[in-house]
Design an enzyme around this catalytic site. Sequence first.
Site, PDB file in Angstrom:
ATOM      1  N   HIS A 279       0.824  -1.212   0.000  1.00 19.46           N
ATOM      2  CA  HIS A 279       0.000   0.000   0.000  1.00 19.46           C
ATOM      3  C   HIS A 279       0.857   1.261   0.000  1.00 19.46           C
ATOM      4  O   HIS A 279       1.810   1.389   0.765  1.00 19.46           O
ATOM      5  CB  HIS A 279      -1.027  -0.008   1.137  1.00 19.46           C
ATOM      6  CG  HIS A 279      -0.485   0.014   2.531  1.00 19.46           C
ATOM      7  ND1 HIS A 279      -0.142   1.189   3.185  1.00 19.46           N
ATOM      8  CD2 HIS A 279      -0.265  -0.989   3.412  1.00 19.46           C
ATOM      9  CE1 HIS A 279       0.258   0.898   4.410  1.00 19.46           C
ATOM     10  NE2 HIS A 279       0.209  -0.408   4.570  1.00 19.46           N
ATOM     11  N   ASP A 291       6.118   0.669   6.850  1.00 17.77           N
ATOM     12  CA  ASP A 291       4.671   0.477   6.658  1.00 17.77           C
ATOM     13  C   ASP A 291       4.114   1.581   5.764  1.00 17.77           C
ATOM     14  O   ASP A 291       3.671   2.609   6.264  1.00 17.77           O
ATOM     15  CB  ASP A 291       3.984   0.481   8.023  1.00 17.77           C
ATOM     16  CG  ASP A 291       2.504   0.142   7.947  1.00 17.77           C
ATOM     17  OD1 ASP A 291       2.077  -0.450   6.932  1.00 17.77           O
ATOM     18  OD2 ASP A 291       1.773   0.480   8.893  1.00 17.77           O
ATOM     19  N   GLU A 325      -4.938   1.877   2.441  1.00 18.61           N
ATOM     20  CA  GLU A 325      -5.047   0.703   3.299  1.00 18.61           C
ATOM     21  C   GLU A 325      -5.206   1.111   4.757  1.00 18.61           C
ATOM     22  O   GLU A 325      -5.959   0.481   5.502  1.00 18.61           O
ATOM     23  CB  GLU A 325      -3.804  -0.176   3.136  1.00 18.61           C
ATOM     24  CG  GLU A 325      -3.865  -1.507   3.888  1.00 18.61           C
ATOM     25  CD  GLU A 325      -3.387  -1.443   5.323  1.00 18.61           C
ATOM     26  OE1 GLU A 325      -3.648  -2.392   6.085  1.00 18.61           O
ATOM     27  OE2 GLU A 325      -2.758  -0.433   5.717  1.00 18.61           O
ATOM     28  N   GLU A 326      -4.511   2.179   5.162  1.00 16.83           N
ATOM     29  CA  GLU A 326      -4.432   2.513   6.581  1.00 16.83           C
ATOM     30  C   GLU A 326      -5.771   2.932   7.189  1.00 16.83           C
ATOM     31  O   GLU A 326      -6.061   2.588   8.327  1.00 16.83           O
ATOM     32  CB  GLU A 326      -3.395   3.624   6.817  1.00 16.83           C
ATOM     33  CG  GLU A 326      -1.963   3.222   6.519  1.00 16.83           C
ATOM     34  CD  GLU A 326      -1.418   2.191   7.500  1.00 16.83           C
ATOM     35  OE1 GLU A 326      -2.174   1.705   8.360  1.00 16.83           O
ATOM     36  OE2 GLU A 326      -0.231   1.861   7.402  1.00 16.83           O
ATOM     37  N   ASP A 353       3.279  -6.401   3.418  1.00 15.39           N
ATOM     38  CA  ASP A 353       2.832  -5.330   4.317  1.00 15.39           C
ATOM     39  C   ASP A 353       3.182  -5.674   5.753  1.00 15.39           C
ATOM     40  O   ASP A 353       2.378  -5.507   6.671  1.00 15.39           O
ATOM     41  CB  ASP A 353       1.323  -5.093   4.173  1.00 15.39           C
ATOM     42  CG  ASP A 353       0.840  -3.887   4.974  1.00 15.39           C
ATOM     43  OD1 ASP A 353       1.682  -3.064   5.371  1.00 15.39           O
ATOM     44  OD2 ASP A 353      -0.373  -3.784   5.218  1.00 15.39           O
ATOM     45  N   HIS A 423       3.321   2.616  12.697  1.00 16.19           N
ATOM     46  CA  HIS A 423       2.439   3.780  12.907  1.00 16.19           C
ATOM     47  C   HIS A 423       3.042   4.853  13.810  1.00 16.19           C
ATOM     48  O   HIS A 423       2.306   5.645  14.405  1.00 16.19           O
ATOM     49  CB  HIS A 423       1.087   3.344  13.486  1.00 16.19           C
ATOM     50  CG  HIS A 423       0.296   2.443  12.594  1.00 16.19           C
ATOM     51  ND1 HIS A 423      -0.909   1.908  12.984  1.00 16.19           N
ATOM     52  CD2 HIS A 423       0.519   2.000  11.334  1.00 16.19           C
ATOM     53  CE1 HIS A 423      -1.390   1.145  11.997  1.00 16.19           C
ATOM     54  NE2 HIS A 423      -0.530   1.191  10.984  1.00 16.19           N
TER      55      HIS A 423
END
Length: 467
Positions: A279, A291, A325-326, A353, A423
Amino acid sequence: MKYLFILFLFMFSIQLTAQSDAENLKKIYSNSLTNGKSYEWLSHLSNQIGSRLSGSFGAERAVEYTKEELEKLGLDKVWLQPVMVPKWVRGLPEFAYIETLPGKTTQVNICALGGSVETPNGGVRAQVIEVQGIEELKALPKDKVKGKIVFFNLPMQADLINTFEAYGGCADQRYSGAYEAGKLGAVGVIVRSLNLRLDDFPHTGSMTYGDLPVSQRIPSAAISTNHAELLSTMVALDPSTNFFFKQNCKQLADVESYNVIGEITGSEFPDEYIVVGGHLDSWDLGDGSHDDGAGVVQSMDVLRLLKESGIQPKRSIRVVLFMNEENGLRGGNKYAEVAKTKGENHIFALESDSGGFTPRGFSFDCSDAVFNKVLGWKDLFKPYLIHYFEKGGSGADIGPLKSDTTVLAGLRPDSQRYFDYHHAANDTFDAVNKRELELGAATMASLVYLFDTYGIKAEMANDTFKN
């Protein structure tokens, strides 16, 4: 004698095929480790563009950059697939402190969770009630929660070797915590960051209000693990401890963005599709190198490595860089929707991912028959210390492609350090090791090569989801 001769030819043919596969994998790994492009692409994506939250200028620039780079590879097709995505903005940096006595405060590190509402202009200040997860909160009477800030302090389970299992065991408090606390009249939610180590980085992530009326939607933020420990200690010593936080985030109207797609058209079965992807969007605190910048550049390099290794795919192979995606999965859903509308036959999809760490193997969402076939390829990966071949999940973006004729897989790198960065503001380019990243790209390209070479028999795929 005639039958013995035929058997000899058959066994000799199998041996030659195995040798050919091993040689092709060796070419792929050699090209990735000596002439890889993934690290160079990631450097630009991370250091020149930075964070790529859906709907942001960074996401727009990332779409332009990756499309240009795919076009340079001389693929048969490169295009953009429009998709409407949510636009959530963080605003000014968050501010928070623990107050033990009037005027006696300790500042702590927090960050708003993605999708959260803002606090009132003056912030939120209230007594804290600590719970160990959603179920403990639900067991409390409403009058114990009303008017308070709910502090979710369930840590990831440290004795689970599979860190994604540990993450899954407590991610609901981040995702649904504000929804459950809002129903009970809480004024705010603070969630322990989903991180296995103790540090000062708060970790964001998506959250939901479900069907909660706007009037009951309360601000939700993550607190660093060090400061979660501090807050827990202070509340244990004095249950009347107050917490204050201020955040300025907003949810704006949806905007148009794109999936970025490149294709090598198959030489024999052009209407059978293999997808490899990651992503393109990231959260906004770091630059999203693990990520999922790593998965993006590894997927791009799969097509380049096949071309550089002199492999002409039999089937059409696509790289898909999914958007959103997030905080929505809009890109993955849009790609699957368009594929279904066009009646495209996707036989295999592979997603990266889980960070750019040392590859260990793959998990497969498939039938026992397909999995047994895949296990026959395991020896080809042993020279590269790839040993993990298990049935399980694949990836969020390719999940919507799931059908009884499509095999799904996920690259599984070593996961022990992944949630140190997930994140958070320290998910940056310097945290990615060049060699580990390139090994992952080669591992993905090798599996794609094998699925392209041998395909999946219909009778094997038809029971994909019956086991």
